[in-house]
Design a protein around this motif. Structure first.
Motif, PDB file in Angstrom:
ATOM      1  N   PHE A  41      45.523  29.238 -45.522  1.00  0.00           N
ATOM      2  CA  PHE A  41      46.072  28.042 -46.150  1.00  0.00           C
ATOM      3  C   PHE A  41      47.654  28.043 -45.716  1.00  0.00           C
ATOM      4  N   GLY A  42      47.980  26.868 -45.041  1.00  0.00           N
ATOM      5  CA  GLY A  42      49.472  26.710 -44.607  1.00  0.00           C
ATOM      6  C   GLY A  42      50.244  26.186 -45.914  1.00  0.00           C
ATOM      7  N   LEU A  43      51.482  26.590 -45.951  1.00  0.00           N
ATOM      8  CA  LEU A  43      52.065  26.237 -47.204  1.00  0.00           C
ATOM      9  C   LEU A  43      53.273  25.129 -46.813  1.00  0.00           C
ATOM     10  N   SER A  44      53.005  24.654 -45.732  1.00  0.00           N
ATOM     11  CA  SER A  44      54.166  23.554 -45.332  1.00  0.00           C
ATOM     12  C   SER A  44      53.397  22.262 -45.485  1.00  0.00           C
ATOM     13  N   ARG A  45      54.209  21.399 -46.298  1.00  0.00           N
ATOM     14  CA  ARG A  45      53.778  20.074 -46.078  1.00  0.00           C
ATOM     15  C   ARG A  45      53.965  19.167 -44.869  1.00  0.00           C
ATOM     16  N   PRO A  46      53.419  18.005 -44.427  1.00  0.00           N
ATOM     17  CA  PRO A  46      53.889  17.508 -43.265  1.00  0.00           C
ATOM     18  C   PRO A  46      55.125  16.790 -43.427  1.00  0.00           C
ATOM     19  N   GLN A  50      50.492  30.036 -37.015  1.00  0.00           N
ATOM     20  CA  GLN A  50      50.857  29.210 -35.987  1.00  0.00           C
ATOM     21  C   GLN A  50      49.867  28.384 -35.680  1.00  0.00           C
ATOM     22  N   TRP A  51      49.829  27.306 -35.161  1.00  0.00           N
ATOM     23  CA  TRP A  51      48.689  26.598 -34.786  1.00  0.00           C
ATOM     24  C   TRP A  51      49.060  25.076 -34.224  1.00  0.00           C
ATOM     25  N   LEU A  52      48.200  24.534 -33.627  1.00  0.00           N
ATOM     26  CA  LEU A  52      48.374  23.429 -32.855  1.00  0.00           C
ATOM     27  C   LEU A  52      47.987  22.161 -33.515  1.00  0.00           C
ATOM     28  N   GLY A  53      48.904  21.229 -33.858  1.00  0.00           N
ATOM     29  CA  GLY A  53      48.779  20.264 -34.945  1.00  0.00           C
ATOM     30  C   GLY A  53      47.894  18.966 -34.206  1.00  0.00           C
ATOM     31  N   ASN A  54      47.725  18.135 -34.719  1.00  0.00           N
ATOM     32  CA  ASN A  54      46.849  16.834 -34.210  1.00  0.00           C
ATOM     33  C   ASN A  54      47.819  16.315 -33.134  1.00  0.00           C
ATOM     34  N   ASP A  55      49.119  16.329 -33.654  1.00  0.00           N
ATOM     35  CA  ASP A  55      50.091  15.634 -32.862  1.00  0.00           C
ATOM     36  C   ASP A  55      50.501  16.390 -31.524  1.00  0.00           C
ATOM     37  N   GLY A  56      49.962  17.615 -31.350  1.00  0.00           N
ATOM     38  CA  GLY A  56      50.061  18.313 -29.942  1.00  0.00           C
ATOM     39  C   GLY A  56      51.239  19.323 -30.010  1.00  0.00           C
ATOM     40  N   LYS A  57      51.964  19.276 -31.173  1.00  0.00           N
ATOM     41  CA  LYS A  57      53.104  20.174 -31.498  1.00  0.00           C
ATOM     42  C   LYS A  57      52.550  21.569 -32.132  1.00  0.00           C
ATOM     43  N   VAL A  58      53.165  22.592 -31.740  1.00  0.00           N
ATOM     44  CA  VAL A  58      52.946  24.040 -32.261  1.00  0.00           C
ATOM     45  C   VAL A  58      53.585  24.002 -33.631  1.00  0.00           C
ATOM     46  N   ALA A  59      52.964  24.190 -34.603  1.00  0.00           N
ATOM     47  CA  ALA A  59      53.488  24.515 -36.154  1.00  0.00           C
ATOM     48  C   ALA A  59      53.451  25.837 -36.298  1.00  0.00           C
ATOM     49  N   ARG A  60      54.543  26.323 -36.934  1.00  0.00           N
ATOM     50  CA  ARG A  60      54.977  27.685 -37.685  1.00  0.00           C
ATOM     51  C   ARG A  60      54.937  27.412 -38.970  1.00  0.00           C
ATOM     52  N   GLU A  61      54.079  28.415 -39.756  1.00  0.00           N
ATOM     53  CA  GLU A  61      54.552  28.227 -41.343  1.00  0.00           C
ATOM     54  C   GLU A  61      54.384  29.572 -42.010  1.00  0.00           C
ATOM     55  N   ALA A 114      48.233  17.548 -48.492  1.00  0.00           N
ATOM     56  CA  ALA A 114      48.266  16.876 -47.369  1.00  0.00           C
ATOM     57  C   ALA A 114      48.027  17.783 -46.161  1.00  0.00           C
ATOM     58  N   GLN A 115      47.369  18.691 -46.073  1.00  0.00           N
ATOM     59  CA  GLN A 115      46.982  19.622 -45.028  1.00  0.00           C
ATOM     60  C   GLN A 115      46.019  18.817 -43.865  1.00  0.00           C
ATOM     61  N   GLU A 116      46.080  19.111 -42.567  1.00  0.00           N
ATOM     62  CA  GLU A 116      45.076  18.681 -41.705  1.00  0.00           C
ATOM     63  C   GLU A 116      43.942  19.655 -41.787  1.00  0.00           C
ATOM     64  N   SER A 117      44.039  21.002 -42.003  1.00  0.00           N
ATOM     65  CA  SER A 117      43.006  21.652 -42.177  1.00  0.00           C
ATOM     66  C   SER A 117      43.228  22.877 -43.013  1.00  0.00           C
ATOM     67  N   VAL A 118      42.059  23.548 -43.244  1.00  0.00           N
ATOM     68  CA  VAL A 118      41.943  24.917 -43.834  1.00  0.00           C
ATOM     69  C   VAL A 118      41.005  25.713 -42.957  1.00  0.00           C
ATOM     70  N   MET A 119      41.669  26.761 -41.995  1.00  0.00           N
ATOM     71  CA  MET A 119      40.733  27.550 -41.220  1.00  0.00           C
ATOM     72  C   MET A 119      39.748  28.391 -42.128  1.00  0.00           C
ATOM     73  N   ARG A 120      38.652  28.774 -41.503  1.00  0.00           N
ATOM     74  CA  ARG A 120      37.651  29.330 -42.225  1.00  0.00           C
ATOM     75  C   ARG A 120      37.158  30.306 -41.177  1.00  0.00           C
ATOM     76  N   VAL A 121      36.996  31.609 -41.543  1.00  0.00           N
ATOM     77  CA  VAL A 121      36.371  32.614 -40.525  1.00  0.00           C
ATOM     78  C   VAL A 121      35.175  33.196 -41.726  1.00  0.00           C
ATOM     79  N   ASP A 122      34.185  33.376 -40.985  1.00  0.00           N
ATOM     80  CA  ASP A 122      32.794  34.052 -41.701  1.00  0.00           C
ATOM     81  C   ASP A 122      32.185  35.077 -41.025  1.00  0.00           C
ATOM     82  N   ARG A 123      32.108  36.200 -41.795  1.00  0.00           N
ATOM     83  CA  ARG A 123      31.045  37.350 -41.043  1.00  0.00           C
ATOM     84  C   ARG A 123      30.379  38.074 -42.077  1.00  0.00           C
TER      85      ARG A 123
END
Length: 143
Positions: free
Chosen positions: A47-52, A86-97, A128-137
């Motif tokens: 979960f990212g903690l920065s709002r757009p 760190q992830w690549l946003g829908n706007d093509g910019k690298v976001a760090r948070e 207002a998050q674009e995504s929440v990454m999920r990893v399963d194993r």
């Protein structure tokens, strides 16, 4: 696509297929010694903690999310880690948070799946998050 690009793409696809197969084989070998009643699923959500736009999600807002939304769905327990993502946003910019990682150990049942997806949806909508990454194993768990 030219021939050189096509060959490179095919080689990359073949290499990635080998990695996936090796990973699946390693999981299978690790799980062979696990008793059926100890086989569970580990899901980690990021979960990212920065709002757009606006202020970051506060510690109080995060804790309210855990208390009101996560804990009722996963009463048996959970683990939260502080993270820096760190992830690549829908706007093509690298976001760090600053981020939170939520690890859940659960069964492979429909209720757990629905609860996890509900958490992802609630968080994205509320903050207002674009995504929440999920990893399963699969994991072998003993208490």
């Amino acid at each position: 696509m030219n021939l050189k690009t096509g060959v490179a793409a095919a080689a990359l696809a073949l290499a990635l297929t080998g990695c996936t197969t090796a990973s699946q084989k390693n999981n299978s070998v690790a799980m062979q010694g696990c008793k059926a009643e100890n086989v569970m699923q580990q899901t980690t959500l990021y979960f990212g903690l920065s709002r757009p736009a606006g202020n970051d999600i506060t510690a109080q807002e995060w804790q309210q999310f855990v208390d009101r939304d996560v804990t009722p769905r996963f009463r048996d327990g959970l683990t939260v880690f502080d993270a820096r993502g760190q992830w690549l946003g829908n706007d093509g910019k690298v976001a760090r948070e600053q981020s939170k990682a939520l690890m859940l150990i659960h069964g492979t049942d429909a209720q757990s799946e629905a609860s996890i997806e509900a958490l992802r949806g609630i968080y994205k909508s509320r903050f207002a998050q674009e995504s929440v990454m999920r990893v399963d194993r699969p994991v072998c768990v003993q208490f």
